[in-house]
Design a protein around this motif. Structure first.
Motif, short mmCIF file in Angstrom:
data_model
loop_
_atom_site.label_atom_id
_atom_site.label_comp_id
_atom_site.label_asym_id
_atom_site.label_seq_id
_atom_site.Cartn_x
_atom_site.Cartn_y
_atom_site.Cartn_z
N GLY A 287 10.06 3.61 -38.72
CA GLY A 287 10.88 2.61 -39.39
C GLY A 287 10.32 1.21 -39.24
N LEU A 288 9.78 0.91 -38.07
CA LEU A 288 9.18 -0.39 -37.85
C LEU A 288 7.95 -0.58 -38.73
CD1 LEU A 288 9.39 -2.96 -36.10
CD2 LEU A 288 7.93 -1.83 -34.42
N THR A 289 7.15 0.48 -38.83
CA THR A 289 5.97 0.41 -39.70
C THR A 289 6.37 0.22 -41.16
OG1 THR A 289 4.81 1.90 -38.18
CG2 THR A 289 3.87 1.62 -40.38
N THR A 290 7.40 0.93 -41.59
CA THR A 290 7.88 0.79 -42.96
C THR A 290 8.37 -0.63 -43.22
OG1 THR A 290 8.56 3.12 -42.95
CG2 THR A 290 9.48 1.71 -44.67
N ALA A 291 9.06 -1.23 -42.26
CA ALA A 291 9.53 -2.60 -42.42
C ALA A 291 8.36 -3.57 -42.57
CB ALA A 291 10.40 -3.00 -41.23
N VAL A 292 7.32 -3.36 -41.78
CA VAL A 292 6.13 -4.22 -41.87
C VAL A 292 5.49 -4.08 -43.25
CG1 VAL A 292 3.80 -4.58 -40.99
CG2 VAL A 292 5.69 -4.22 -39.40
N ILE A 293 5.39 -2.86 -43.75
CA ILE A 293 4.79 -2.65 -45.07
C ILE A 293 5.63 -3.30 -46.16
CG2 ILE A 293 4.23 -0.88 -46.78
CD1 ILE A 293 3.41 0.93 -44.46
N PHE A 294 6.97 -3.12 -46.09
CA PHE A 294 7.85 -3.67 -47.10
C PHE A 294 7.81 -5.20 -47.14
CE2 PHE A 294 11.10 0.03 -47.52
CZ PHE A 294 10.13 0.76 -48.17
N VAL A 295 7.45 -5.82 -46.03
CA VAL A 295 7.43 -7.28 -45.97
C VAL A 295 6.02 -7.81 -46.25
CG1 VAL A 295 7.78 -9.29 -44.48
CG2 VAL A 295 9.41 -7.39 -44.43
N PHE A 296 5.03 -7.25 -45.57
CA PHE A 296 3.69 -7.82 -45.60
C PHE A 296 3.03 -7.70 -46.97
CE2 PHE A 296 -0.92 -7.52 -44.91
CZ PHE A 296 -1.13 -8.74 -44.29
N ILE A 297 3.11 -6.52 -47.58
CA ILE A 297 2.39 -6.29 -48.84
C ILE A 297 2.94 -7.15 -49.98
CG2 ILE A 297 1.91 -4.56 -50.60
CD1 ILE A 297 1.43 -2.57 -48.39
N PRO A 298 4.25 -7.25 -50.19
CA PRO A 298 4.71 -8.16 -51.26
C PRO A 298 4.36 -9.62 -51.02
CG PRO A 298 6.45 -6.63 -50.64
CD PRO A 298 5.37 -6.49 -49.62
N ILE A 299 4.35 -10.04 -49.75
CA ILE A 299 4.03 -11.44 -49.46
C ILE A 299 2.58 -11.76 -49.86
CG2 ILE A 299 3.65 -13.08 -47.57
CD1 ILE A 299 6.12 -12.04 -46.24
N LEU A 300 1.69 -10.78 -49.74
CA LEU A 300 0.29 -11.01 -50.12
C LEU A 300 0.16 -11.47 -51.57
CD1 LEU A 300 -1.72 -8.09 -48.47
CD2 LEU A 300 -1.99 -10.53 -48.03
#
Length: 308
Positions: free
Chosen positions: A230-243
């Motif tokens: 879940g923590l990894t999924t949260a990082v992906i959901f936040v980091f990739i759109p911000i790029l």
């Protein structure tokens, strides 16, 4: 006296062929449901991506795209220091924003699951997603009234006599971009972490503390390893759109808050389609590499799966 064996009765192959054909039709029917998704994926992702890849290796002559294969667009991008600095700025702003978002969302989700009655948790979650009911543009514009020279923060500082003039630090710079990005993507991280923490068996956490573990030790040794997906999924959901963010850096970052998304828009606005495609593809490649790293470095056995 010899006896001849009776010939074996002929085998009717029709039922066998019919059964095989039935199984094939059944297997084909299983994949029919994927048809609309495949069409949608091909029409709105695979085909546009192929066009972007092709454009990134073509060139523009007199505002016309010439189908002449070259790597000049990539060499040009990395030969301009401003573009390279913008790329690195995009990466570190995305990393910092993601870390801060997770740092804010995790305590909130932890408090919500452990200390808030279940009947109130849904209400608080609705309040978290409430900003999604308003326009993205409106939410970003509202920060101009908060961070601007006549905004709420500057008025508060002047009212407290901490400054006698508006402080420009809060707007049109990278700190403002990071702050707004944390605000925009906090719900993604909070909801994802809440879903993971809600499924966690808190009896394990209490047992570790009963055996003498400190709260932080129990969290590090018991809680975090089990909510890692879940923590990894949260990082992906936040980091990739911000790029790929464009609007927030444009409105609250100004000239000093430019990110790669703004640079790509500038390329296309100036009819430099092939260079814009090359910059877009660089971001796409970076995202793919990050997804591979996340998958390989953080892939663990699901502790909630049964029968394994």
């Amino acid at each position: 006296m010899t006896t001849e064996a009776a010939p074996a009765p002929p085998v009717d192959s029709a039922p066998v062929a019919e059964a095989v054909g039935g199984r094939r039709r059944f297997r084909l029917a299983e994949y029919v449901g994927f048809g609309p998704a495949l069409i949608l994926y091909g029409a709105f992702f695979a085909v546009p991506l192929g066009i972007v890849v092709a454009y990134s290796f073509w060139k523009v002559v007199d505002y016309n795209v010439v189908h002449q294969w070259t790597t000049e667009n990539y060499r040009y991008f990395f030969s301009v220091p401003t573009y390279v600095r913008t790329m690195w700025a995009t990466v570190w702003v995305s990393v910092l924003s993601t870390v801060l978002t997770i740092a804010v969302a995790f305590p909130f989700a932890y408090w919500l699951v452990r200390y808030v009655p279940r009947r109130l948790q849904r209400t608080l979650l609705v309040l978290v997603v409430l900003p999604f009911w308003t326009s993205y543009l409106l939410r970003v514009y509202s920060w101009l009234n908060i961070l601007g020279d006549e905004g709420a923060i500057n008025r508060l500082l002047q009212w407290l006599h901490l400054t006698d003039r508006p402080v420009s630090f809060f707007l049109y710079d990278r700190p403002a971009v990071v702050l707004v990005l944390v605000y925009l993507y906090f719900p993604f991280a909070a909801l994802t972490l809440y879903a993971s923490l809600e499924r966690f068996d808190w009896d394990q956490f209490r047992a570790a503390m009963d055996l003498g573990a400190r709260p932080l030790t129990a969290m590090r040794r018991i809680l975090l390893p089990q909510i890692k997906p879940g923590l990894t999924t949260a990082v992906i959901f936040v980091f990739i759109p911000i790029l790929g963010e464009y609007l927030a850096p444009q409105l609250v970052g100004g000239a000093r808050g430019v990110m790669i998304g703004n640079l790509i828009v500038n390329f296309f606005s100036g009819a430099e389609y092939t260079r814009g495609a090359a910059a877009s593809l660089l971001i796409a490649v970076l995202i793919v590499v990050l997804l591979v790293i996340f998958r390989r470095s953080l892939e663990i056995k699901d502790p909630y799966a049964s029968g394994r």
